[in-house]
Design an enzyme around this catalytic site. Structure first.
Site, PDB file in Angstrom:
ATOM      1  N   HIS A   1       0.856  -1.191   0.000  1.00  0.00           N
ATOM      2  CA  HIS A   1       0.000   0.000   0.000  1.00  0.00           C
ATOM      3  C   HIS A   1       0.888   1.235   0.000  1.00  0.00           C
ATOM      4  CE1 HIS A   1      -3.601   2.207   2.165  1.00  0.00           C
ATOM      5  NE2 HIS A   1      -3.198   2.820   1.070  1.00  0.00           N
TER       6      HIS A   1
ATOM      7  N   GLU B   1      -2.052  -1.441  -3.481  1.00  0.00           N
ATOM      8  CA  GLU B   1      -3.192  -0.818  -2.796  1.00  0.00           C
ATOM      9  C   GLU B   1      -3.005   0.691  -2.878  1.00  0.00           C
ATOM     10  OE1 GLU B   1      -3.874  -4.269   0.584  1.00  0.00           O
ATOM     11  OE2 GLU B   1      -3.345  -2.238   1.191  1.00  0.00           O
TER      12      GLU B   1
ATOM     13  N   GLU C   1     -12.620  -6.771  -2.847  1.00  0.00           N
ATOM     14  CA  GLU C   1     -11.971  -7.339  -1.662  1.00  0.00           C
ATOM     15  C   GLU C   1     -12.846  -6.980  -0.472  1.00  0.00           C
ATOM     16  OE1 GLU C   1      -7.774  -7.359  -1.351  1.00  0.00           O
ATOM     17  OE2 GLU C   1      -7.804  -7.204   0.830  1.00  0.00           O
TER      18      GLU C   1
ATOM     19  N   HIS D   1      -7.825  -7.995   5.796  1.00  0.00           N
ATOM     20  CA  HIS D   1      -7.703  -7.040   6.891  1.00  0.00           C
ATOM     21  C   HIS D   1      -7.908  -7.731   8.241  1.00  0.00           C
ATOM     22  CE1 HIS D   1      -6.991  -2.831   7.899  1.00  0.00           C
ATOM     23  NE2 HIS D   1      -7.455  -3.235   9.060  1.00  0.00           N
TER      24      HIS D   1
HETATM   25  N1  PXP Z   1      -6.315  -5.749   2.182  1.00  0.00           N
HETATM   26  C1  PXP Z   1      -6.420  -4.409   2.165  1.00  0.00           C
HETATM   27  C2  PXP Z   1      -7.215  -3.773   1.083  1.00  0.00           C
HETATM   28  C3  PXP Z   1      -5.758  -3.610   3.127  1.00  0.00           C
HETATM   29  O1  PXP Z   1      -5.886  -2.271   3.092  1.00  0.00           O
HETATM   30  C4  PXP Z   1      -4.965  -4.252   4.100  1.00  0.00           C
HETATM   31  C5  PXP Z   1      -4.224  -3.432   5.087  1.00  0.00           C
HETATM   32  O2  PXP Z   1      -3.255  -2.671   4.449  1.00  0.00           O
HETATM   33  C6  PXP Z   1      -4.861  -5.650   4.058  1.00  0.00           C
HETATM   34  C7  PXP Z   1      -5.574  -6.374   3.107  1.00  0.00           C
HETATM   35  C8  PXP Z   1      -4.009  -6.397   5.016  1.00  0.00           C
HETATM   36  O3  PXP Z   1      -4.482  -6.220   6.315  1.00  0.00           O
HETATM   37  P1  PXP Z   1      -3.621  -6.708   7.537  1.00  0.00           P
HETATM   38  O4  PXP Z   1      -2.305  -6.001   7.468  1.00  0.00           O
HETATM   39  O5  PXP Z   1      -4.438  -6.340   8.711  1.00  0.00           O
HETATM   40  O6  PXP Z   1      -3.442  -8.210   7.389  1.00  0.00           O
END
Ligand code: PXP
Length: 255
Positions: free
Chosen positions: A45, A75, A156, A199
């Site tokens: 990200h 991201e 997602e 997430h």
């Molecule tokens: N998917 C998305 C779209 C996210 O924004 C994030 C966090 O950056 C994640 C997955 C991964 O989340 P986590 O770091 O909590 O596993």
């Protein structure tokens, strides 16, 4: 059930690096380890405030993923700046997320229903550049319908509320949130969208999420990087992978 892909999010390797303004630990090295451990792709990200991943990281990760034939999932917020960067890099995939400077992490999903006029052109531009577009949304019927209308190929689903309920041992809320995710996945698949989820996922929550019918990919980061402190990144990813595989293995018929 087919094998669910695991995208490893390496943002928080950069968080640790940036905490001391050092050049280590390197997200690039983490991505190499993740690929060696069986990650199907790398997720990063690039935030507006560059609090973890930097522009140089994206350059390096793009080159690595190209070399290794692995998808890079970028991201990004829906801003002019991020769109220009994405169109320059043309990653395999882009996941459009909401972003607020004061948040600790991505809180809630993208308001696709309310932001159609801003989001649909970004989706179109990315798709025309050959990038597969995913929208990070809450499992909400209006948002899922709006994601399809905006032209995304993927949604997602935000698993944060479910994972939080499990961690807080709030069983009733966990059941409710899991049902919401299942309904969201079914609706999205019915609209012809590929369904991802992510997430807050850890060893305790991955099984139920991976078992949701229709889920094609999980993106997991923070927990894996934390777990790497204790058992190493490769072992943490392998364990997560094993739990995902066990969750999607067909139950053996009993005689
Ligand atoms: N998917 C998305 C779209 C996210 O924004 C994030 C966090 O950056 C994640 C997955 C991964 O989340 P986590 O770091 O909590 O596993």
């Amino acid at each position: 059930m087919s094998r669910i892909r695991l995208g490893v999010n390496i943002d928080h390797v950069a968080t640790i690096r940036n905490a001391r303004g050092e050049s280590y630990p390197e997200p690039l090295r983490a991505a190499e380890v993740a690929i060696a451990a069986g990650a199907d792709g790398i997720t990063a990200h690039l935030r507006e405030d560059r609090r973890h991943i930097s522009d140089a990281d994206i350059d390096e990760l793009s080159a690595l993923c190209l070399r290794r034939g692995k998808p890079l999932n970028l991201e990004m917020a829906v801003t002019e700046e991020m769109l220009a960067i994405a169109l320059d890099h043309r990653p395999h995939a882009a996941c459009l997320v909401p972003e607020r400077r004061e948040e600790l992490t991505t809180e809630g999903g993208l308001d696709v229903a309310g932001g159609h006029n801003r989001i649909a052109p970004a989706v179109r531009a990315l798709r025309e550049a050959g990038t597969r577009v995913s929208l990070f949304i809450e499992a909400d019927p209006a948002q899922t319908a709006a994601a399809a209308e905006a032209g995304a190929q993927v949604v997602e689903l935000h698993t944060g509320a479910y994972c939080e309920a499990v961690r807080e041992a709030d069983a009733e809320r966990a059941v409710r949130e899991l049902e919401r995710l299942k309904a969201g996945a079914a609706q999205a698949a019915g609209l012809g969208l590929e369904v991802h989820a992510g997430h807050g996922i850890d060893y305790a929550t991955v099984t139920a999420v991976a078992a949701i019918p229709g889920i094609a990919e999980l993106n997991i980061g923070h927990f894996l990087i934390g777990e790497a402190i204790f058992i190493g990144l490769e072992a943490a990813i392998r364990r997560m992978r094993a739990l995902m595989d066990a969750a999607t293995r067909p139950a053996r018929a009993t005689a």
